[in-house]
Design an enzyme around this catalytic site. Structure first.
Site, PDB file in Angstrom:
ATOM      1  N   SER A 125      -5.135   8.802  -0.554  1.00 29.08           N
ATOM      2  CA  SER A 125      -4.405   8.707   0.769  1.00 29.08           C
ATOM      3  C   SER A 125      -3.644  10.132   1.019  1.00 29.08           C
ATOM      4  O   SER A 125      -3.219  10.802   0.140  1.00 29.08           O
ATOM      5  CB  SER A 125      -3.527   7.749   0.926  1.00 29.08           C
ATOM      6  OG  SER A 125      -2.761   7.736   1.906  1.00 29.08           O
ATOM      7  N   TYR A 151       3.808   2.496  -2.707  1.00 30.43           N
ATOM      8  CA  TYR A 151       2.464   2.555  -2.510  1.00 30.43           C
ATOM      9  C   TYR A 151       1.974   3.838  -2.513  1.00 30.43           C
ATOM     10  O   TYR A 151       0.813   4.023  -3.390  1.00 30.43           O
ATOM     11  CB  TYR A 151       2.161   1.990  -1.101  1.00 30.43           C
ATOM     12  CG  TYR A 151       0.787   2.495  -0.420  1.00 30.43           C
ATOM     13  CD1 TYR A 151       0.581   3.602   0.379  1.00 30.43           C
ATOM     14  CD2 TYR A 151      -0.272   1.927  -0.960  1.00 30.43           C
ATOM     15  CE1 TYR A 151      -0.698   3.959   0.764  1.00 30.43           C
ATOM     16  CE2 TYR A 151      -1.618   2.185  -0.462  1.00 30.43           C
ATOM     17  CZ  TYR A 151      -1.583   3.471   0.197  1.00 30.43           C
ATOM     18  OH  TYR A 151      -3.064   4.114   0.697  1.00 30.43           O
ATOM     19  N   LYS A 181      -0.495   5.806  -5.644  1.00 25.54           N
ATOM     20  CA  LYS A 181      -2.103   6.794  -5.142  1.00 25.54           C
ATOM     21  C   LYS A 181      -1.889   7.992  -5.995  1.00 25.54           C
ATOM     22  O   LYS A 181      -2.674   8.663  -6.575  1.00 25.54           O
ATOM     23  CB  LYS A 181      -2.054   6.971  -3.776  1.00 25.54           C
ATOM     24  CG  LYS A 181      -2.463   5.811  -2.922  1.00 25.54           C
ATOM     25  CD  LYS A 181      -3.945   5.187  -3.288  1.00 25.54           C
ATOM     26  CE  LYS A 181      -4.251   3.906  -2.414  1.00 25.54           C
ATOM     27  NZ  LYS A 181      -5.740   3.468  -2.905  1.00 25.54           N
TER      28      LYS A 181
HETATM   29  C1  WQD Z   1       0.974   5.617  12.840  1.00 18.88           C
HETATM   30  C2  WQD Z   1       1.916   6.021  13.842  1.00 18.88           C
HETATM   31  C3  WQD Z   1       4.129   5.245  13.475  1.00 18.88           C
HETATM   32  C4  WQD Z   1       3.254   1.287  14.249  1.00 18.88           C
HETATM   33  C5  WQD Z   1       0.165   4.778   6.879  1.00 18.88           C
HETATM   34  C6  WQD Z   1       0.200   5.080   5.478  1.00 18.88           C
HETATM   35  C7  WQD Z   1      -0.928   6.075   5.043  1.00 18.88           C
HETATM   36  C8  WQD Z   1      -2.267   5.221   5.218  1.00 18.88           C
HETATM   37  C9  WQD Z   1      -2.290   4.984   7.078  1.00 18.88           C
HETATM   38  C10 WQD Z   1      -3.236   4.092   3.664  1.00 18.88           C
HETATM   39  C11 WQD Z   1       3.294   6.692  13.347  1.00 18.88           C
HETATM   40  C12 WQD Z   1       3.674   4.944  14.810  1.00 18.88           C
HETATM   41  C13 WQD Z   1       3.187   2.519  14.104  1.00 18.88           C
HETATM   42  C14 WQD Z   1       4.271   0.627  15.144  1.00 18.88           C
HETATM   43  C15 WQD Z   1       4.574   2.976  15.892  1.00 18.88           C
HETATM   44  N1  WQD Z   1      -2.426   4.105   4.795  1.00 18.88           N
HETATM   45  N2  WQD Z   1       3.831   3.399  14.963  1.00 18.88           N
HETATM   46  N3  WQD Z   1       4.765   1.671  16.122  1.00 18.88           N
HETATM   47  O1  WQD Z   1       2.507   5.714   8.547  1.00 18.88           O
HETATM   48  O2  WQD Z   1       0.850   7.499   9.570  1.00 18.88           O
HETATM   49  O3  WQD Z   1       0.168   6.063   7.577  1.00 18.88           O
HETATM   50  O4  WQD Z   1      -0.993   4.283   7.064  1.00 18.88           O
HETATM   51  O5  WQD Z   1      -3.477   4.837   3.094  1.00 18.88           O
HETATM   52  O6  WQD Z   1      -0.962   5.947   3.607  1.00 18.88           O
HETATM   53  O7  WQD Z   1       1.460   5.903   5.255  1.00 18.88           O
HETATM   54  O8  WQD Z   1       0.386   5.277   9.794  1.00 18.88           O
HETATM   55  O9  WQD Z   1      -0.309   3.505  11.731  1.00 18.88           O
HETATM   56  O10 WQD Z   1       1.730   3.215  10.130  1.00 18.88           O
HETATM   57  O11 WQD Z   1       1.664   4.924  11.825  1.00 18.88           O
HETATM   58  O12 WQD Z   1       4.929   3.722  16.816  1.00 18.88           O
HETATM   59  O13 WQD Z   1       4.322  -0.670  15.280  1.00 18.88           O
HETATM   60  O14 WQD Z   1       2.342   5.104  14.770  1.00 18.88           O
HETATM   61  O15 WQD Z   1       5.589   5.744  13.620  1.00 18.88           O
HETATM   62  O16 WQD Z   1       3.792   7.657  13.898  1.00 18.88           O
HETATM   63  P1  WQD Z   1       0.818   6.202   8.818  1.00 18.88           P
HETATM   64  P2  WQD Z   1       0.831   4.035  10.754  1.00 18.88           P
END
Ligand code: WQD
Length: 337
Positions: free
Chosen positions: A124, A149, A153
């Site tokens: 990741s 998590y 990784k």
């Molecule tokens: C994306 C954007 C949030 C939810 C994570 C893991 C990474 C990978 C992908 C596995 C951010 C915003 C989110 C919500 C929001 N997973 N958001 N409201 O954090 O980039 O990565 O998932 O490998 O390891 O860290 O992805 O989808 O959680 O967030 O505003 O209800 O959407 O702030 O900017 P992230 P995400």
């Protein structure tokens, strides 16, 4: 080739199994069904007209896993299995470390015992922590991970790197995913997390099918053009195809290789919502809330290495991913049952 796919009934695993079959491979799936459902196997069969061999097992049950290696000549392993909820991992560090690391060590011991020397590991972009600059390149140093998590990784990458040095005849690929989103165009497979979704896209699709009242946008005061965080969203089918293309290269290429799997393009949360409305005609109700701790303002990949060495390039747009994710959720309003 016979490909052992751990976590093969999960979100990325199941889409990869479909692409493996269409590329002429024979996937053998092991999955403990903690974060997936047996119905996914029926969906895979419906899409590919092949019902892959499936074993319900926890990779940490090493004797049971050994029986799979005894029963099938395995040419390569794609290792997706692992606990993967960022938020959950903060409260359950021991479970995350013992499961994610323990299952990998058990798998490696069985691969050595049975002379299986090709491994693709589902890593990741989170291992980069806060990158020194953008776009992120594979030779950037590993950063400070902010949750068990992500740390698991990074630890597994370290284990595999040391293992490869001690076993130079092994071929290992670390694939660092950016933000996988979307679903199979048929709507038969998609992202179906347990409980309240951590990730943006499944939360959005659960809102628009009426399972949740609105999306909370975690902050619009970041130092970005529209104030919301920027990420590199890659369609899960493009991601799956990346695994098949890595397989080809892996068996020719001794040692350890690392590839970013992303699009090279950054998209903000508001831009995702615009793309969702454009791709589906549905407006997403949202409210702006406080920032989520640990979120970084911008993260997106430099994908040159995968293109130069694998000829790999993601082709699907965020808009297509939104359309496919919505189509999956409409067909499975309460997830895969
Ligand atoms: C994306 C954007 C949030 C939810 C994570 C893991 C990474 C990978 C992908 C596995 C951010 C915003 C989110 C919500 C929001 N997973 N958001 N409201 O954090 O980039 O990565 O998932 O490998 O390891 O860290 O992805 O989808 O959680 O967030 O505003 O209800 O959407 O702030 O900017 P992230 P995400």
């Amino acid at each position: 080739m016979n490909i052992l796919v751990t976590g093969g009934l999960g979100f990325i695993g199941s889409h990869t199994v479909v692409e493996l079959v269409s590329a002429g491979h024979t996937p053998i799936i092991v999955d403990d069904l903690v974060n997936s459902k047996l119905e996914v196997l029926n969906r895979i069969e419906k899409l590919t007209h092949v019902r892959p061999v499936f074993y319900e097992l926890d990779l940490c049950e090493e004797e049971k896993l050994d029986m799979v290696f005894q029963a099938h000549p395995i040419d390569a392993v794609i290792h997706f299995a692992g606990l993967k909820a960022v938020g959950e991992s903060v409260g359950k560090p021991l479970e995350y470390y013992s499961n994610n690391l323990g299952s990998t060590l058990s798998l490696l011991r069985r691969m050595v015992a049975h002379g299986v020397k090709n491994l693709i590991f589902s890593s990741s972009a989170t291992v980069y922590g806060t990158p020194p600059s953008l776009p992120i390149k594979e030779d950037f140093p590993l950063g400070e991970t902010t949750n068990p998590y992500g740390t698991s990784k990074a630890m597994i990458e370290r284990i595999l790197s040391d293992f490869c040095k001690a076993n130079p005849d092994f071929n290992i690929a670390l694939l660092r995913y950016f933000n996988p989103i979307g679903a199979h165009a048929s709507g038969e497979l998609g992202e179906d997390p347990n409980g309240i979704p951590n990730n943006l896209m499944p939360y959005v699709t659960q809102v628009v099918v009426g399972r949740r009242p609105y999306l909370t946008v975690f902050g619009d005061d970041y130092d970005t053009p529209d104030g919301t965080c920027i990420r590199d969203y890659i369609h899960v089918v493009d991601l799956a195809i990346g695994h098949v293309m890595t397989l080809k290269k892996l068996v020719q290429n001794p040692g350890l290789v690392i590839y970013n799997l992303g699009t090279g393009k950054g998209t903000s949360v508001f831009e995702v919502l615009e793309a969702f409305e454009k791709g589906t005609g549905v407006k997403v109700p949202y409210k702006v809330g406080p920032r989520r701790p640990g979120d970084l303002p911008r993260l997106y990949a430099n994908c040159d290495k995968a293109f130069e060495e694998l000829g790999y390039k993601a082709t699907r747009t965020v808009e297509e991913a939104c359309r496919d994710a919505y189509n999956f959720q409409k067909k499975n309003p309460n997830g895969i049952e």
